[in-house]
Design a protein around this motif. Structure first.
Motif, short mmCIF file in Angstrom:
data_model
loop_
_atom_site.label_atom_id
_atom_site.label_comp_id
_atom_site.label_asym_id
_atom_site.label_seq_id
_atom_site.Cartn_x
_atom_site.Cartn_y
_atom_site.Cartn_z
N SER A 45 0.83 -1.20 0.00
CA SER A 45 0.00 0.00 0.00
C SER A 45 0.87 1.26 0.00
O SER A 45 0.93 1.99 0.98
CB SER A 45 -0.92 -0.01 1.23
OG SER A 45 -1.80 1.09 1.20
N PRO A 46 1.55 1.52 -1.13
CA PRO A 46 2.47 2.68 -1.17
C PRO A 46 1.77 4.02 -0.98
O PRO A 46 2.38 4.96 -0.50
CB PRO A 46 3.10 2.58 -2.57
CG PRO A 46 2.15 1.74 -3.36
CD PRO A 46 1.53 0.78 -2.39
N ALA A 210 -16.20 5.80 -0.37
CA ALA A 210 -15.41 6.52 0.64
C ALA A 210 -13.93 6.61 0.29
O ALA A 210 -13.31 5.64 -0.17
CB ALA A 210 -15.57 5.85 2.00
N GLU A 211 -13.36 7.79 0.57
CA GLU A 211 -11.91 7.97 0.44
C GLU A 211 -11.17 7.19 1.53
O GLU A 211 -10.08 6.67 1.30
CB GLU A 211 -11.56 9.46 0.55
CG GLU A 211 -12.16 10.30 -0.54
CD GLU A 211 -12.02 11.79 -0.25
OE1 GLU A 211 -11.96 12.56 -1.23
OE2 GLU A 211 -11.98 12.19 0.92
N ARG A 221 -8.46 2.39 2.80
CA ARG A 221 -8.57 3.47 1.82
C ARG A 221 -9.35 2.99 0.60
O ARG A 221 -9.58 1.78 0.44
CB ARG A 221 -7.17 3.95 1.41
CG ARG A 221 -6.43 4.66 2.53
CD ARG A 221 -5.04 5.10 2.08
NE ARG A 221 -4.35 5.81 3.15
CZ ARG A 221 -4.40 7.11 3.35
NH1 ARG A 221 -5.13 7.86 2.54
NH2 ARG A 221 -3.75 7.68 4.34
N LEU A 222 -9.74 3.93 -0.25
CA LEU A 222 -10.58 3.60 -1.40
C LEU A 222 -9.95 2.50 -2.25
O LEU A 222 -10.63 1.57 -2.70
CB LEU A 222 -10.81 4.86 -2.25
CG LEU A 222 -11.65 4.68 -3.52
CD1 LEU A 222 -13.04 4.17 -3.19
CD2 LEU A 222 -11.73 6.00 -4.30
N GLU A 223 -8.62 2.59 -2.45
CA GLU A 223 -7.96 1.61 -3.31
C GLU A 223 -7.92 0.20 -2.69
O GLU A 223 -7.64 -0.78 -3.38
CB GLU A 223 -6.54 2.06 -3.65
CG GLU A 223 -5.64 2.31 -2.45
CD GLU A 223 -5.64 3.76 -2.02
OE1 GLU A 223 -4.61 4.20 -1.47
OE2 GLU A 223 -6.65 4.46 -2.24
N ASP A 224 -8.19 0.11 -1.38
CA ASP A 224 -8.19 -1.19 -0.70
C ASP A 224 -9.57 -1.85 -0.64
O ASP A 224 -9.69 -2.98 -0.16
CB ASP A 224 -7.66 -1.03 0.73
CG ASP A 224 -6.26 -0.45 0.78
OD1 ASP A 224 -5.45 -0.82 -0.10
OD2 ASP A 224 -5.97 0.36 1.67
N LEU A 229 -18.09 -3.67 -3.95
CA LEU A 229 -18.82 -3.04 -2.86
C LEU A 229 -19.04 -1.54 -3.08
O LEU A 229 -19.76 -0.91 -2.31
CB LEU A 229 -18.07 -3.24 -1.54
CG LEU A 229 -17.95 -4.70 -1.07
CD1 LEU A 229 -16.99 -4.80 0.11
CD2 LEU A 229 -19.32 -5.23 -0.68
N LEU A 230 -18.42 -1.00 -4.11
CA LEU A 230 -18.56 0.44 -4.38
C LEU A 230 -19.92 0.73 -4.99
O LEU A 230 -20.40 0.01 -5.87
CB LEU A 230 -17.44 0.91 -5.30
CG LEU A 230 -16.02 0.76 -4.75
CD1 LEU A 230 -15.00 1.24 -5.77
CD2 LEU A 230 -15.87 1.53 -3.43
N GLY A 231 -20.55 1.79 -4.50
CA GLY A 231 -21.83 2.21 -5.03
C GLY A 231 -23.04 1.49 -4.45
O GLY A 231 -24.15 1.73 -4.89
#
Length: 249
Positions: A45-46, A210-211, A221-224, A229-231
């Motif tokens: 998670s850079p 969510a951010e 975080r959003l990328e994780d 599940l988005l939306g």
């Protein structure tokens, strides 16, 4: 000479605040072991390791003396910025102060409480309004309701209970609660529940974008987040030391 200072000439003012902070809970005081684990986390998670301020929690370490300076150096080498230490004996406190860090006492045990989700409801356009909650079903006593959109740059906090947002949380906005966070709309900003460490808190929203999500200091975080599940309508609960996100659709 008058001691009263004109407001326009004041260089600063002190204000109480409640800022989200990542806690790095140490289970080992070995700087090399910490270095190895941070290197692995950095590869996974850079985006997180971008000068993120952290509080070093040493409450689980039964050691009166720590190589605190070396531990801080390891963190900074991986782009984490230690700002304070939580817990530890008097020598640890003195070391933190000598390094220019803050020091917090250990967290007190949180009193368990039952957690229920607030039933779904249709959202209607309304003017912004904040009211205190008088313990309605499913919402912890001492919470708050915010009616309207939480706009970018705005922060809404319920420091003593649940927070209910009857509206959306825009990107760049932040909602925080000692208890659970309920958003009856799209959650595009940051939501932090259990900000005092309550592991029974949760996050419930109608539409997830969510951010950042955080419960009792554990975050995603959003990328994780699983794109599936988005939306959709979800609940976020703490499962061990990881966040579990479940669709309610």
């Amino acid at each position: 000479m008058s001691l009263k200072m004109d407001r326009d000439s004041m260089a600063f003012t002190f204000k109480g605040g409640m800022l989200p902070m990542t806690v790095m809970e140490l289970a080992s005081a070995d700087p090399e072991q910490i270095r190895d684990q941070l290197a692995g986390k950095l590869s996974q998670s850079p985006a997180f390791f971008q000068h993120t301020p952290v509080v070093l929690s040493v409450e689980k370490l039964d050691e009166p003396h720590l190589a605190l300076e070396r531990i801080c150096a390891v963190c900074r080498a991986h782009k984490l910025l230690p700002v304070a230490v939580r817990g530890g004996a008097e020598p640890v406190k003195q070391s933190a102060w000598a390094l220019g860090l803050g020091w917090f006492p250990p967290l007190e045990a949180n009193r368990p409480r039952a957690l229920e989700s607030v039933p779904s409801m249709d959202i209607e356009e309304s003017a912004e309004e904040e009211v205190a909650l008088a313990s309605p079903p499913g919402v912890a006593s001492g919470g708050r309701i915010f009616r309207g959109t939480v706009r970018s740059g705005q922060q809404i906090t319920a420091p003593e209970g649940d927070l209910v947002v009857v509206g959306a949380v825009n990107a760049g906005a932040e909602v925080l609660a000692a208890g659970s966070v309920h958003v009856y709309g799209a959650l595009r900003g940051r939501a932090l529940a259990g900000i005092h460490g309550d592991p029974l808190a949760g996050i419930f929203c109608r539409e997830l974008h969510a951010e950042l999500l955080s419960v009792a200091g554990n975050y995603k975080r959003l990328e994780d987040i699983d794109p599936r599940l988005l939306g959709v309508m979800v609940q976020v609960r703490l499962e061990g030391d990881q966040l579990g996100i479940t669709s309610l659709a």
